[in-house]
Enzyme design. Structure first.
Site, mmCIF file in Angstrom:
data_model
loop_
_atom_site.group_PDB
_atom_site.id
_atom_site.type_symbol
_atom_site.label_atom_id
_atom_site.label_comp_id
_atom_site.label_asym_id
_atom_site.label_seq_id
_atom_site.Cartn_x
_atom_site.Cartn_y
_atom_site.Cartn_z
ATOM 1 N N LYS A 204 -10.246 -16.731 31.789
ATOM 2 C CA LYS A 204 -11.327 -15.960 31.922
ATOM 3 C C LYS A 204 -12.354 -15.842 31.072
ATOM 4 C CE LYS A 204 -10.225 -10.883 33.537
ATOM 5 N NZ LYS A 204 -8.940 -10.608 33.726
HETATM 6 P P1 NAD Z 1 -13.719 -1.020 36.243
HETATM 7 O O1 NAD Z 1 -14.945 -1.247 35.679
HETATM 8 O O2 NAD Z 1 -14.117 -1.083 37.743
HETATM 9 O O3 NAD Z 1 -13.831 0.300 36.126
HETATM 10 C C1 NAD Z 1 -12.989 0.730 34.683
HETATM 11 C C2 NAD Z 1 -13.059 1.582 34.740
HETATM 12 O O4 NAD Z 1 -12.154 2.153 33.442
HETATM 13 C C3 NAD Z 1 -13.643 2.728 34.870
HETATM 14 O O5 NAD Z 1 -13.451 4.197 35.251
HETATM 15 C C4 NAD Z 1 -13.996 3.685 33.504
HETATM 16 O O6 NAD Z 1 -14.862 4.307 33.185
HETATM 17 C C5 NAD Z 1 -12.772 2.939 32.555
HETATM 18 N N1 NAD Z 1 -13.066 3.540 31.438
HETATM 19 C C6 NAD Z 1 -13.445 2.482 30.506
HETATM 20 N N2 NAD Z 1 -13.292 3.371 29.261
HETATM 21 C C7 NAD Z 1 -12.228 3.893 28.882
HETATM 22 C C8 NAD Z 1 -11.744 4.828 28.190
HETATM 23 N N3 NAD Z 1 -11.652 4.324 26.717
HETATM 24 N N4 NAD Z 1 -11.026 5.683 28.616
HETATM 25 C C9 NAD Z 1 -10.767 5.502 29.894
HETATM 26 N N5 NAD Z 1 -11.691 5.414 30.966
HETATM 27 C C10 NAD Z 1 -12.351 4.197 30.195
HETATM 28 O O7 NAD Z 1 -12.781 -2.311 35.851
HETATM 29 P P2 NAD Z 1 -10.795 -2.196 37.087
HETATM 30 O O8 NAD Z 1 -11.696 -3.431 38.246
HETATM 31 O O9 NAD Z 1 -10.787 -1.161 37.519
HETATM 32 O O10 NAD Z 1 -10.209 -3.056 36.091
HETATM 33 C C11 NAD Z 1 -9.614 -1.998 34.527
HETATM 34 C C12 NAD Z 1 -8.877 -2.878 34.195
HETATM 35 O O11 NAD Z 1 -7.564 -3.546 35.431
HETATM 36 C C13 NAD Z 1 -9.155 -3.863 33.352
HETATM 37 O O12 NAD Z 1 -8.008 -3.927 32.069
HETATM 38 C C14 NAD Z 1 -9.095 -4.926 34.427
HETATM 39 O O13 NAD Z 1 -8.844 -6.376 33.745
HETATM 40 C C15 NAD Z 1 -7.519 -4.739 35.607
HETATM 41 N N6 NAD Z 1 -7.580 -5.764 36.550
HETATM 42 C C16 NAD Z 1 -8.956 -5.272 37.529
HETATM 43 C C17 NAD Z 1 -8.845 -5.974 38.747
HETATM 44 C C18 NAD Z 1 -9.390 -6.003 39.468
HETATM 45 O O14 NAD Z 1 -9.369 -6.623 40.742
HETATM 46 N N7 NAD Z 1 -10.434 -5.239 39.767
HETATM 47 C C19 NAD Z 1 -7.206 -6.346 38.900
HETATM 48 C C20 NAD Z 1 -6.152 -7.111 37.679
HETATM 49 C C21 NAD Z 1 -6.461 -6.147 36.649
#
Ligand code: NAD
Length: 431
Positions: free
Chosen positions: A121
Site C-alpha cells: 500500500k
Molecule cells: P473515494 O475517495 O472515492 O471515496 C471516499 C468517500 O468517503 C467520499 O465520498 C468521502 O467524502 C467519504 N468520506 C470521507 N471521510 C468521511 C467521513 N468521515 N464520513 C463519511 N464519509 C466520509 O474512496 P474509495 O475508493 O471509495 O475508498 C473508500 C474505502 O474503500 C477506503 O477504505 C478504501 O481503502 C476502500 N477500498 C477502495 C477500493 C477501490 O477500488 N477504490 C478497493 C478496496 C477498498
C-alpha cells in the site's frame, strides 16, 4: 444454523480503552487466526512485519511558486504469492501504521480472492481538496520518480485508493514509462480505458461488495427486496455499492460523505444522488433527496444492511452496541475496530469483512494486469461474469471455514488467507 455471527456468552468490559491504530487492529485478528490454524512461529514472524518499508520526501513546486515538501509511503508487506499489489491514498491522515495495516490487508485480500499477488500500500500525507490539478500532477510524478525502483510490472503494482483514480494512474504510467524508456501500462491498474485500463474496473469494488451482500443474504435468508440499507461514503466504493444494491431491490434509506449524511425512509434515488454528486464537485453537500442527519446517526439507523464505505475505525467500542443492522458489509478497509467486532458478534450481527467484501477491486485489477500482458482486452460482460464468480467463490470458501471452526467470517477470512500465504512461504523455502 448460522454460526458466522455466533453469539458469545462472555461479558464485555466496555470501559476497556481501545486503540484506534489500524495496524494493531489488524494484528489482533492475525494473531487470533494464526493461533487457530496453529501457524508456526517462523512463518508468524515473517508475516507480522512488512517485507520492506519506504518513506520518501517529495519536494513539489506549488502554484504560488513556493516549494512544499510532502511525505510519501510505500509499504510492501509480502511478495510470497506474487508481486505486491495495493492502492495509493492521498489524505492528511496517511501515516506509517495506517499504510502498514492497509498493506497487510492487501496480502490477506489477494489470498482470499485467490489471485497471485502479495500485498502493498502507498500513501502521501496531503490534502488533495486544497491542491490544484497541476500540483497533484507534480506530486504524483515526484512520488513515481522516488519509487521507480520499487514499482514494476513483476515487482510492485499500485492502484487507486482514497482520493486517487484513473487520472493519477495515467500520470504514473506516463512518468514510469519515460523512466523505463518503454510504454509500461502494467505497472499500475485502475488506468483510464484508453491507456490500457480494463472494462469493469471502475465499478469492480462496489459490484463485488454487492455480490458479497447477496451471498450473505442467501445464508441469512434475508429477502433483499424487502431489505433496507445505509451506506457510509459516496465515493467510488459507496456510490457503486448503493447503485448495485438498489438494483437488487434494496431500499437505500441513507447515504453520506464527508460533507454530511442524508436519510429518507422511503428510499433515496441513487442514480439521482450520483448525478447530483457528479455535478457538485464530487460531494453531496446541498443534496435534497433526504433529511440531513450526522454520519454517526447514519451508522445506528434501524436498517437491515449497513455498508461502511469510507474510512477506518467508524464502528468502535463506543457505538458498536447501538448498531441495529443485521448485516454489515465492509466496503471500506478497516471500518470496524477489533473491540467492536466482539460486541457485534455478541449481538449476533453478521460482518462480511473488508478482506473478503471489497476484493472485487483487486480481482479486476488482476484482470487488467493480465490483459496488459497479453495485449488482448475483454468485453465488460466477460469481466463482470469472471469477477462475480470469483467473489461468490471467495465468499463461500470463507463461509465454509467459519462454519467448520465456528468463528466469525472475519477470523475465517484471515485463517483462509494465512493458510494460503504460509503454504507459499514454506514451499519457496529460505536460506
Ligand atoms: P473515494 O475517495 O472515492 O471515496 C471516499 C468517500 O468517503 C467520499 O465520498 C468521502 O467524502 C467519504 N468520506 C470521507 N471521510 C468521511 C467521513 N468521515 N464520513 C463519511 N464519509 C466520509 O474512496 P474509495 O475508493 O471509495 O475508498 C473508500 C474505502 O474503500 C477506503 O477504505 C478504501 O481503502 C476502500 N477500498 C477502495 C477500493 C477501490 O477500488 N477504490 C478497493 C478496496 C477498498
Amino acid at each position: 444454523m448460522i454460526t458466522a455471527g455466533i453469539k458469545k456468552k462472555k461479558a464485555l468490559d466496555l470501559s476497556q480503552t481501545e486503540s484506534n491504530n489500524p495496524y494493531e487492529s489488524m494484528m489482533q485478528r492475525f494473531q487470533e487466526a494464526a493461533k487457530i490454524i496453529g501457524l508456526d512461529e517462523e512463518t508468524y514472524n515473517i508475516l507480522k512485519s512488512p517485507d520492506r518499508q519506504y518513506l520518501v520526501s517529495l519536494p513539489v513546486k506549488m502554484d504560488n511558486g513556493k516549494m512544499q515538501v510532502f511525505e510519501g509511503y510505500r509499504i510492501v508487506h509480502s511478495t510470497s504469492r506474487g508481486p505486491s499489489k495495493g492502492g495509493i491514498r492521498y489524505s492528511m491522515d496517511v501515516n506509517l501504521d495506517e499504510v502498514k495495516a492497509l498493506a497487510a490487508w492487501m496480502t490477506w485480500k489477494c489470498a482470499v480472492a485467490d489471485i497471485p499477488y502479495g500485498g502493498a500500500k502507498g500513501g502521501i500525507t496531503c490534502d488533495p481538496s486544497k491542491m490544484s490539478e497541476g500540483e497533484l500532477e507534480r506530486l504524483t510524478r515526484a512520488y513515481t520518480v522516488a519509487l521507480r525502483d520499487v514499482f514494476g510490472v513483476d515487482k510492485d503494482i499500485p492502484a487507486p485508493d482514497v482520493a486517487t483514480g484513473p487520472r493519477e494512474m495515467a500520470w504514473i504510467v506516463d512518468e514510469y514509462s519515460k523512466l523505463k524508456g518503454e510504454f509500461t501500462p502494467g505497472v499500475v491498474t485502475g488506468k483510464p480505458l484508453h491507456l490500457g485500463g480494463s472494462e469493469g474496473r471502475v465499478e469492480a469494488t462496489g459490484r463485488g461488495v454487492n455480490v458479497a451482500t447477496v451471498e450473505a443474504a442467501k445464508k441469512m435468508k434475508l429477502n433483499l427486496s424487502k431489505a433496507t440499507a445505509a451506506v457510509q461514503g459516496f465515493g467510488n466504493v459507496g456510490s457503486i455499492t448503493a447503485k448495485y444494491m438498489e438494483l437488487e431491490g434494496v431500499r437505500i434509506v441513507a447515504i453520506s460523505d464527508h460533507t454530511g449524511a442524508w436519510h429518507n425512509p422511503k428510499g433515496i434515488d441513487i442514480q439521482k444522488a450520483i448525478a447530483f454528486r457528479n455535478e457538485n464537485n464530487g460531494v453531496l453537500k446541498g443534496f435534497k433527496g433526504g433529511k440531513e442527519i450526522t454520519n454517526e446517526e447514519l451508522l445506528t439507523l434501524e436498517v437491515s444492511i449497513l455498508a461502511p464505505c469510507a474510512l477506518e475505525n467508524q464502528i468502535s467500542r463506543k457505538n458498536a452496541n447501538d448498531i441495529k443492522a443485521k448485516l454489515i458489509v465492509e466496503g471500506a478497509n478497516g471500518p470496524i475496530t477489533a473491540g467492536a467486532d466482539e460486541i457485534l458478534q455478541e449481538n449476533g450481527i453478521i460482518v462480511v469483512p473488508d478482506i473478503l467484501a471489497n476484493g472485487g477491486g483487486v480481482t479486476v485489477s488482476y484482470f487488467e494486469w493480465t490483459q496488459n500482458r497479453f495485449g488482448y482486452y475483454y468485453a465488460v460482460d466477460e469481466i463482470h461474469k469472471r469477477a462475480d464468480r470469483s467473489m461468490s467463490r471467495a465468499f463461500n470458501n470463507v463461509w465454509k471455514m467459519s462454519q467448520k471452526y465456528k468463528v466469525s467470517l472475519r477470523i475465517a477470512a484471515y485463517m483462509f488467507a494465512l493458510e494460503k500465504v504460509a503454504t507459499a512461504i514454506k514451499s519457496r523455502g529460505s536460506y
